[in-house]
Motif scaffolding. Structure first.
Motif, PDB file in Angstrom:
ATOM      1  N   GLY A 189      -2.886   9.222  11.451  1.00  0.00           N
ATOM      2  CA  GLY A 189      -4.100   9.923  11.847  1.00  0.00           C
ATOM      3  C   GLY A 189      -5.326   9.474  11.075  1.00  0.00           C
ATOM      4  O   GLY A 189      -6.224  10.269  10.786  1.00  0.00           O
ATOM      5  N   SER A 190      -5.374   8.195  10.698  1.00  0.00           N
ATOM      6  CA  SER A 190      -6.481   7.608   9.919  1.00  0.00           C
ATOM      7  C   SER A 190      -6.635   8.252   8.539  1.00  0.00           C
ATOM      8  O   SER A 190      -7.715   8.264   7.956  1.00  0.00           O
ATOM      9  CB  SER A 190      -7.800   7.689  10.685  1.00  0.00           C
ATOM     10  N   ARG A 191      -5.540   8.798   8.016  1.00  0.00           N
ATOM     11  CA  ARG A 191      -5.521   9.361   6.667  1.00  0.00           C
ATOM     12  C   ARG A 191      -4.350   8.745   5.908  1.00  0.00           C
ATOM     13  O   ARG A 191      -3.452   8.182   6.515  1.00  0.00           O
ATOM     14  CB  ARG A 191      -5.364  10.883   6.697  1.00  0.00           C
ATOM     15  N   PHE A 192      -4.362   8.900   4.588  1.00  0.00           N
ATOM     16  CA  PHE A 192      -3.193   8.507   3.823  1.00  0.00           C
ATOM     17  C   PHE A 192      -2.995   9.454   2.658  1.00  0.00           C
ATOM     18  O   PHE A 192      -3.925  10.113   2.199  1.00  0.00           O
ATOM     19  CB  PHE A 192      -3.232   7.043   3.375  1.00  0.00           C
ATOM     20  N   PHE A 193      -1.757   9.537   2.232  1.00  0.00           N
ATOM     21  CA  PHE A 193      -1.344  10.397   1.135  1.00  0.00           C
ATOM     22  C   PHE A 193      -0.494   9.564   0.190  1.00  0.00           C
ATOM     23  O   PHE A 193       0.409   8.856   0.631  1.00  0.00           O
ATOM     24  CB  PHE A 193      -0.523  11.581   1.667  1.00  0.00           C
ATOM     25  N   CYS A 194      -0.778   9.635  -1.098  1.00  0.00           N
ATOM     26  CA  CYS A 194       0.022   8.931  -2.099  1.00  0.00           C
ATOM     27  C   CYS A 194       0.445   9.912  -3.185  1.00  0.00           C
ATOM     28  O   CYS A 194      -0.344  10.767  -3.600  1.00  0.00           O
ATOM     29  CB  CYS A 194      -0.758   7.779  -2.733  1.00  0.00           C
ATOM     30  N   LEU A 195       1.672   9.769  -3.629  1.00  0.00           N
ATOM     31  CA  LEU A 195       2.220  10.599  -4.691  1.00  0.00           C
ATOM     32  C   LEU A 195       2.619   9.691  -5.846  1.00  0.00           C
ATOM     33  O   LEU A 195       3.389   8.746  -5.665  1.00  0.00           O
ATOM     34  CB  LEU A 195       3.449  11.372  -4.188  1.00  0.00           C
ATOM     35  N   GLY A 196       2.078   9.974  -7.018  1.00  0.00           N
ATOM     36  CA  GLY A 196       2.388   9.187  -8.204  1.00  0.00           C
ATOM     37  C   GLY A 196       3.193   9.990  -9.206  1.00  0.00           C
ATOM     38  O   GLY A 196       3.610  11.117  -8.928  1.00  0.00           O
ATOM     39  N   SER A 197       3.387   9.434 -10.378  1.00  0.00           N
ATOM     40  CA  SER A 197       4.133  10.087 -11.462  1.00  0.00           C
ATOM     41  C   SER A 197       3.233  10.337 -12.658  1.00  0.00           C
ATOM     42  O   SER A 197       3.683  10.313 -13.791  1.00  0.00           O
ATOM     43  CB  SER A 197       5.306   9.201 -11.896  1.00  0.00           C
ATOM     44  N   SER A 198       1.971  10.571 -12.417  1.00  0.00           N
ATOM     45  CA  SER A 198       1.016  10.728 -13.501  1.00  0.00           C
ATOM     46  C   SER A 198       0.940  12.170 -13.977  1.00  0.00           C
ATOM     47  O   SER A 198       1.441  13.084 -13.325  1.00  0.00           O
ATOM     48  CB  SER A 198      -0.372  10.278 -13.032  1.00  0.00           C
ATOM     49  N   THR A 199       0.305  12.344 -15.119  1.00  0.00           N
ATOM     50  CA  THR A 199       0.000  13.670 -15.642  1.00  0.00           C
ATOM     51  C   THR A 199      -1.496  13.718 -15.913  1.00  0.00           C
ATOM     52  O   THR A 199      -2.070  12.773 -16.433  1.00  0.00           O
ATOM     53  CB  THR A 199       0.767  13.948 -16.944  1.00  0.00           C
ATOM     54  N   GLY A 200      -2.117  14.791 -15.524  1.00  0.00           N
ATOM     55  CA  GLY A 200      -3.549  14.939 -15.779  1.00  0.00           C
ATOM     56  C   GLY A 200      -4.394  14.093 -14.845  1.00  0.00           C
ATOM     57  O   GLY A 200      -3.993  13.743 -13.741  1.00  0.00           O
ATOM     58  N   THR A 201      -5.583  13.758 -15.305  1.00  0.00           N
ATOM     59  CA  THR A 201      -6.539  12.993 -14.504  1.00  0.00           C
ATOM     60  C   THR A 201      -5.962  11.626 -14.160  1.00  0.00           C
ATOM     61  O   THR A 201      -5.489  10.906 -15.034  1.00  0.00           O
ATOM     62  CB  THR A 201      -7.868  12.827 -15.260  1.00  0.00           C
ATOM     63  N   THR A 202      -6.023  11.300 -12.877  1.00  0.00           N
ATOM     64  CA  THR A 202      -5.452  10.049 -12.384  1.00  0.00           C
ATOM     65  C   THR A 202      -6.542   9.251 -11.679  1.00  0.00           C
ATOM     66  O   THR A 202      -7.281   9.790 -10.869  1.00  0.00           O
ATOM     67  CB  THR A 202      -4.304  10.341 -11.394  1.00  0.00           C
ATOM     68  N   THR A 203      -6.636   7.975 -12.004  1.00  0.00           N
ATOM     69  CA  THR A 203      -7.572   7.077 -11.334  1.00  0.00           C
ATOM     70  C   THR A 203      -6.780   6.203 -10.379  1.00  0.00           C
ATOM     71  O   THR A 203      -5.856   5.499 -10.797  1.00  0.00           O
ATOM     72  CB  THR A 203      -8.332   6.207 -12.353  1.00  0.00           C
ATOM     73  N   TRP A 204      -7.148   6.271  -9.102  1.00  0.00           N
ATOM     74  CA  TRP A 204      -6.465   5.522  -8.044  1.00  0.00           C
ATOM     75  C   TRP A 204      -7.279   4.296  -7.698  1.00  0.00           C
ATOM     76  O   TRP A 204      -8.480   4.388  -7.453  1.00  0.00           O
ATOM     77  CB  TRP A 204      -6.294   6.402  -6.814  1.00  0.00           C
ATOM     78  N   HIS A 205      -6.632   3.142  -7.651  1.00  0.00           N
ATOM     79  CA  HIS A 205      -7.282   1.878  -7.319  1.00  0.00           C
ATOM     80  C   HIS A 205      -6.743   1.443  -5.952  1.00  0.00           C
ATOM     81  O   HIS A 205      -5.566   1.117  -5.822  1.00  0.00           O
ATOM     82  CB  HIS A 205      -6.957   0.821  -8.372  1.00  0.00           C
ATOM     83  N   VAL A 206      -7.611   1.481  -4.952  1.00  0.00           N
ATOM     84  CA  VAL A 206      -7.228   1.161  -3.578  1.00  0.00           C
ATOM     85  C   VAL A 206      -7.955  -0.111  -3.167  1.00  0.00           C
ATOM     86  O   VAL A 206      -9.178  -0.186  -3.261  1.00  0.00           O
ATOM     87  CB  VAL A 206      -7.591   2.317  -2.615  1.00  0.00           C
ATOM     88  N   THR A 207      -7.202  -1.110  -2.738  1.00  0.00           N
ATOM     89  CA  THR A 207      -7.786  -2.361  -2.257  1.00  0.00           C
ATOM     90  C   THR A 207      -7.533  -2.460  -0.765  1.00  0.00           C
ATOM     91  O   THR A 207      -6.387  -2.371  -0.313  1.00  0.00           O
ATOM     92  CB  THR A 207      -7.169  -3.584  -2.968  1.00  0.00           C
ATOM     93  N   ILE A 208      -8.612  -2.611  -0.003  1.00  0.00           N
ATOM     94  CA  ILE A 208      -8.501  -2.846   1.429  1.00  0.00           C
ATOM     95  C   ILE A 208      -8.253  -4.335   1.587  1.00  0.00           C
ATOM     96  O   ILE A 208      -9.063  -5.160   1.178  1.00  0.00           O
ATOM     97  CB  ILE A 208      -9.787  -2.432   2.168  1.00  0.00           C
ATOM     98  N   VAL A 209      -7.102  -4.690   2.153  1.00  0.00           N
ATOM     99  CA  VAL A 209      -6.704  -6.085   2.244  1.00  0.00           C
ATOM    100  C   VAL A 209      -7.228  -6.656   3.559  1.00  0.00           C
ATOM    101  O   VAL A 209      -6.551  -6.657   4.573  1.00  0.00           O
ATOM    102  CB  VAL A 209      -5.170  -6.234   2.162  1.00  0.00           C
ATOM    103  N   PHE A 210      -8.426  -7.102   3.545  1.00  0.00           N
ATOM    104  CA  PHE A 210      -9.043  -7.715   4.715  1.00  0.00           C
ATOM    105  C   PHE A 210     -10.202  -8.545   4.199  1.00  0.00           C
ATOM    106  O   PHE A 210     -11.069  -8.007   3.515  1.00  0.00           O
ATOM    107  CB  PHE A 210      -9.548  -6.648   5.690  1.00  0.00           C
ATOM    108  N   PRO A 211     -10.219  -9.807   4.479  1.00  0.00           N
ATOM    109  CA  PRO A 211     -11.297 -10.633   3.922  1.00  0.00           C
ATOM    110  C   PRO A 211     -12.666 -10.105   4.323  1.00  0.00           C
ATOM    111  O   PRO A 211     -12.888  -9.886   5.501  1.00  0.00           O
ATOM    112  CB  PRO A 211     -11.035 -12.009   4.514  1.00  0.00           C
TER     113      PRO A 211
END
Length: 114
Positions: free
Chosen positions: A39-61
């Motif tokens: 539905g043009s959304r995404f959900f990610c679950l990590g194993s972090s604690t506290g403040t988490t910085t997510w690095h998302v790279t769109i793979v398209f030149p």
């Protein structure tokens, strides 16, 4: 004679001890996030604690990086570019050490959830 050998052994031990440099703590690798998309959304679950910085790279030149910050181990947001591939990893600080996750790649699905 025994005294001079003992003194020499002590001196060599002290010298070697002075030359050993303690290793700097390395960033420990944590598991890659588990991500799903639909539905043009995404959900990610990590194993972090506290403040988490997510690095998302769109793979398209040209590749484009997007940074998100969350209060916990979950990221739920709209796809930056639906129908494109994404690569995601996250970082967080635990006990003064920056932890870096593995990388997850997935398709940002504009259709049904996968």
């Amino acid at each position: 004679m025994n005294t001079s050998i003992r003194s020499l052994a002590v001196a060599v031990t002290l010298l070697l001890g002075a030359l050993v440099v303690p290793a700097a703590p390395a960033a420990a690798a944590v598991p890659a996030p588990h991500c799903e998309s639909g539905g043009s959304r995404f959900f990610c679950l990590g194993s972090s604690t506290g403040t988490t910085t997510w690095h998302v790279t769109i793979v398209f030149p040209p590749a484009t990086d997007v940074i998100y910050t969350t209060a916990g181990p979950n990221l739920s947001t709209r796809c930056p570019n639906p129908g494109r591939g994404l690569q995601v990893f996250y970082t967080f600080v635990s006990n003064g050490v920056t932890e870096i996750s593995g990388n997850t790649s997935f398709w940002c699905n504009p259709g049904q959830w996968t």
